[in-house]
Design a protein around this motif. Structure first.
Motif, mmCIF file in Angstrom:
data_model
loop_
_atom_site.group_PDB
_atom_site.id
_atom_site.type_symbol
_atom_site.label_atom_id
_atom_site.label_comp_id
_atom_site.label_asym_id
_atom_site.label_seq_id
_atom_site.Cartn_x
_atom_site.Cartn_y
_atom_site.Cartn_z
ATOM 1 N N GLY A 59 26.248 -5.317 8.898
ATOM 2 C CA GLY A 59 26.752 -6.533 8.325
ATOM 3 C C GLY A 59 26.667 -7.535 9.409
ATOM 4 N N PRO A 60 27.223 -9.022 9.264
ATOM 5 C CA PRO A 60 26.854 -9.846 9.760
ATOM 6 C C PRO A 60 27.943 -10.053 10.963
ATOM 7 C CG PRO A 60 27.924 -10.872 7.797
ATOM 8 C CD PRO A 60 27.723 -9.044 7.694
ATOM 9 N N GLY A 61 28.926 -9.147 11.282
ATOM 10 C CA GLY A 61 29.785 -9.261 12.230
ATOM 11 C C GLY A 61 29.292 -9.381 13.831
ATOM 12 N N LYS A 62 27.748 -9.294 13.960
ATOM 13 C CA LYS A 62 26.940 -9.066 15.144
ATOM 14 C C LYS A 62 25.997 -9.858 15.064
ATOM 15 C CE LYS A 62 28.808 -4.189 16.004
ATOM 16 N NZ LYS A 62 28.319 -2.861 16.189
ATOM 17 N N ASN A 63 25.338 -10.292 16.246
ATOM 18 C CA ASN A 63 23.819 -10.831 16.188
ATOM 19 C C ASN A 63 22.979 -9.722 16.665
ATOM 20 O OD1 ASN A 63 24.814 -13.351 15.274
ATOM 21 N ND2 ASN A 63 25.194 -13.863 17.590
ATOM 22 N N TYR A 64 21.684 -9.874 16.103
ATOM 23 C CA TYR A 64 20.677 -8.919 16.453
ATOM 24 C C TYR A 64 19.517 -9.462 16.992
ATOM 25 C CZ TYR A 64 23.835 -6.253 13.434
ATOM 26 O OH TYR A 64 25.014 -5.538 12.994
ATOM 27 N N LEU A 65 18.864 -9.099 17.739
ATOM 28 C CA LEU A 65 17.883 -9.785 18.556
ATOM 29 C C LEU A 65 16.416 -8.675 18.873
ATOM 30 C CD1 LEU A 65 16.541 -12.299 19.930
ATOM 31 C CD2 LEU A 65 17.691 -11.592 21.974
ATOM 32 N N GLY A 66 15.453 -8.843 18.344
ATOM 33 C CA GLY A 66 14.440 -8.182 18.963
ATOM 34 C C GLY A 66 13.580 -8.948 19.792
ATOM 35 N N ILE A 67 13.004 -8.170 20.737
ATOM 36 C CA ILE A 67 12.136 -8.626 21.746
ATOM 37 C C ILE A 67 10.950 -7.934 21.917
ATOM 38 C CG2 ILE A 67 11.770 -9.367 24.322
ATOM 39 C CD1 ILE A 67 14.820 -9.592 24.436
ATOM 40 N N ASP A 68 9.774 -8.669 21.771
ATOM 41 C CA ASP A 68 8.481 -8.034 22.005
ATOM 42 C C ASP A 68 7.403 -9.267 22.620
ATOM 43 O OD1 ASP A 68 7.530 -5.009 20.641
ATOM 44 O OD2 ASP A 68 5.957 -6.412 21.020
ATOM 45 N N VAL A 69 6.243 -8.652 22.681
ATOM 46 C CA VAL A 69 5.010 -9.740 23.150
ATOM 47 C C VAL A 69 4.238 -9.980 22.122
ATOM 48 C CG1 VAL A 69 5.011 -8.886 25.533
ATOM 49 C CG2 VAL A 69 3.611 -7.674 23.939
ATOM 50 N N HIS A 70 4.255 -9.087 20.796
ATOM 51 C CA HIS A 70 3.243 -9.510 19.826
ATOM 52 C C HIS A 70 3.807 -10.515 18.934
ATOM 53 C CE1 HIS A 70 0.908 -6.032 21.312
ATOM 54 N NE2 HIS A 70 2.116 -5.324 21.466
ATOM 55 N N LYS A 71 3.237 -11.887 19.021
ATOM 56 C CA LYS A 71 3.822 -13.025 18.301
ATOM 57 C C LYS A 71 3.563 -12.698 16.753
ATOM 58 C CE LYS A 71 3.496 -17.721 17.864
ATOM 59 N NZ LYS A 71 3.277 -18.079 16.411
ATOM 60 N N ALA A 72 2.450 -12.059 16.306
ATOM 61 C CA ALA A 72 2.412 -11.858 14.927
ATOM 62 C C ALA A 72 3.313 -11.088 14.234
ATOM 63 C CB ALA A 72 0.736 -11.392 14.683
ATOM 64 N N LEU A 73 3.579 -9.930 14.847
ATOM 65 C CA LEU A 73 4.816 -9.118 14.480
ATOM 66 C C LEU A 73 6.015 -9.918 14.154
ATOM 67 C CD1 LEU A 73 3.801 -5.785 16.162
ATOM 68 C CD2 LEU A 73 3.220 -6.258 13.954
#
Length: 325
Positions: A59-73
């Motif tokens: 649910g929206p009670g947290k923030n979620y962050l993905g980090i990667d080098v591949h811009k298209a993905l």
């Protein structure tokens, strides 16, 4: 990676480009609706589906962050989040996870609750391994007590390498999460072969021919290449020499050391040339291996690769959950 039985090397020269190393200063208020919420981070998020599933389930009670080098993905993943009206608390950033983790997480306004590194490439030469001294020391500096680190792979030596890196370079700032490892089912770690006596897998018979694993079955997943676009940010690690006494908690520096790290890493890994080898962490004799591997996922959301390995190929996944002291 393995291709037709031969070991080939991927070209990671694009990681030396400035845009693949450090992001611009992040305006967290522009990124998330409420940057004071706890943050869940996936380093080397690949296609980003794990973060979306985690956000959907929790649910929206947290923030979620993905980090990667591949811009298209990442562009595609941000589009998925927007289409599901989740972009207020689910976002993806292009950055070199190893070089940027300290800078990004250190300036986040809220608490960083969970950092995951899942299924990095099981490389034969580990000077580019994502989890190494730089990443461990950066997380030890910026994570607050109680924050958790989740490490997983379907290759036991890769999972052991990551776990040993945190025990070796964490300066006593991390420990195995005893609460989880004693209440959930675990299975024992396999004694790994030290450098110079690596086990050789007989692909035809599926049996380890030499070394500490001699005569034991080789998991089916160890004979298969990794899935494209899933898991860790391959090539994200750095090479190092051995370190002296003293750890991050007691004697480690504070602040942002990314600028120096970027320069050293770029010179060491420009083009496809190799660098000096980090000490082989598979030879590190620590105590965390006694905690074993978690039988089940402790964070509530699997990656696609985890589902494929356990359900489709009936393979085994090696998981460990750490906590910041």
């Amino acid at each position: 990676m393995q291709a037709g039985g031969a070991i080939t090397r991927r070209n990671y020269s694009f990681l030396c480009r400035p845009e693949s190393q450090q992001p611009a200063d992040v305006d967290w208020s522009a990124l998330f609706d409420d940057p004071s919420k706890p943050l869940v981070v996936d380093l080397g998020c690949g296609a980003g589906r794990y973060i979306l599933l985690m956000a959907h389930r929790q649910g929206p009670g947290k923030n979620y962050l993905g980090i990667d080098v591949h811009k298209a993905l990442l562009d595609r993943a941000n589009g998925w989040a927007a289409a599901r009206r989740m972009s207020g608390h689910v976002r993806y950033l292009q950055a070199h996870a190893v070089l940027s983790a300290g800078q990004l997480l250190g300036c986040y306004p809220g608490a960083v609750e969970l950092v995951s590194v899942q299924y990095p490439d099981p490389q034969q030469r580990r000077q580019r391994h994502m989890v190494g001294r730089e990443l461990v020391e950066a997380l030890a500096r910026v994570l607050k007590p109680g924050a958790r680190v989740y490490l997983t792979s379907d290759f036991e030596d890769t999972a052991a390498y990551m776990r040993n890196a945190f025990e070796r370079y964490g300066g006593g700032c991390f420990r195995v999460d005893d609460e989880v490892h004693t209440t959930q089912r675990v299975f024992p770690c396999t004694p790994l072969t030290p450098p110079g006596a690596a086990a050789v897998a007989d692909v035809g018979s599926g049996v380890a021919a030499t070394g500490a694993l001699a005569g034991t079955p080789v998991p089916a997943t160890a004979l298969k290449p990794p899935l494209e676009g899933e898991g860790g940010e391959s090539g994200g690690g750095l090479s190092h020499g051995t370190i002296g006494n003293g750890g991050v908690c007691e004697g480690g520096g504070s602040g942002n050391s990314n600028a120096a790290t970027v320069g050293a890493w770029s010179e060491r890994h420009r083009g496809d040339s190799g660098g000096e080898e980090e000490e082989d962490l598979l030879a590190f004799q620590g105590s965390w291996q006694e905690a074993g591997w978690l039988e089940e996922n402790p964070v509530g959301a699997p990656t696609e690769r985890e589902v494929y390995v356990e359900k489709a190929s009936k393979g085994r996944v090696y998981r460990v959950l750490l906590v910041r002291r």
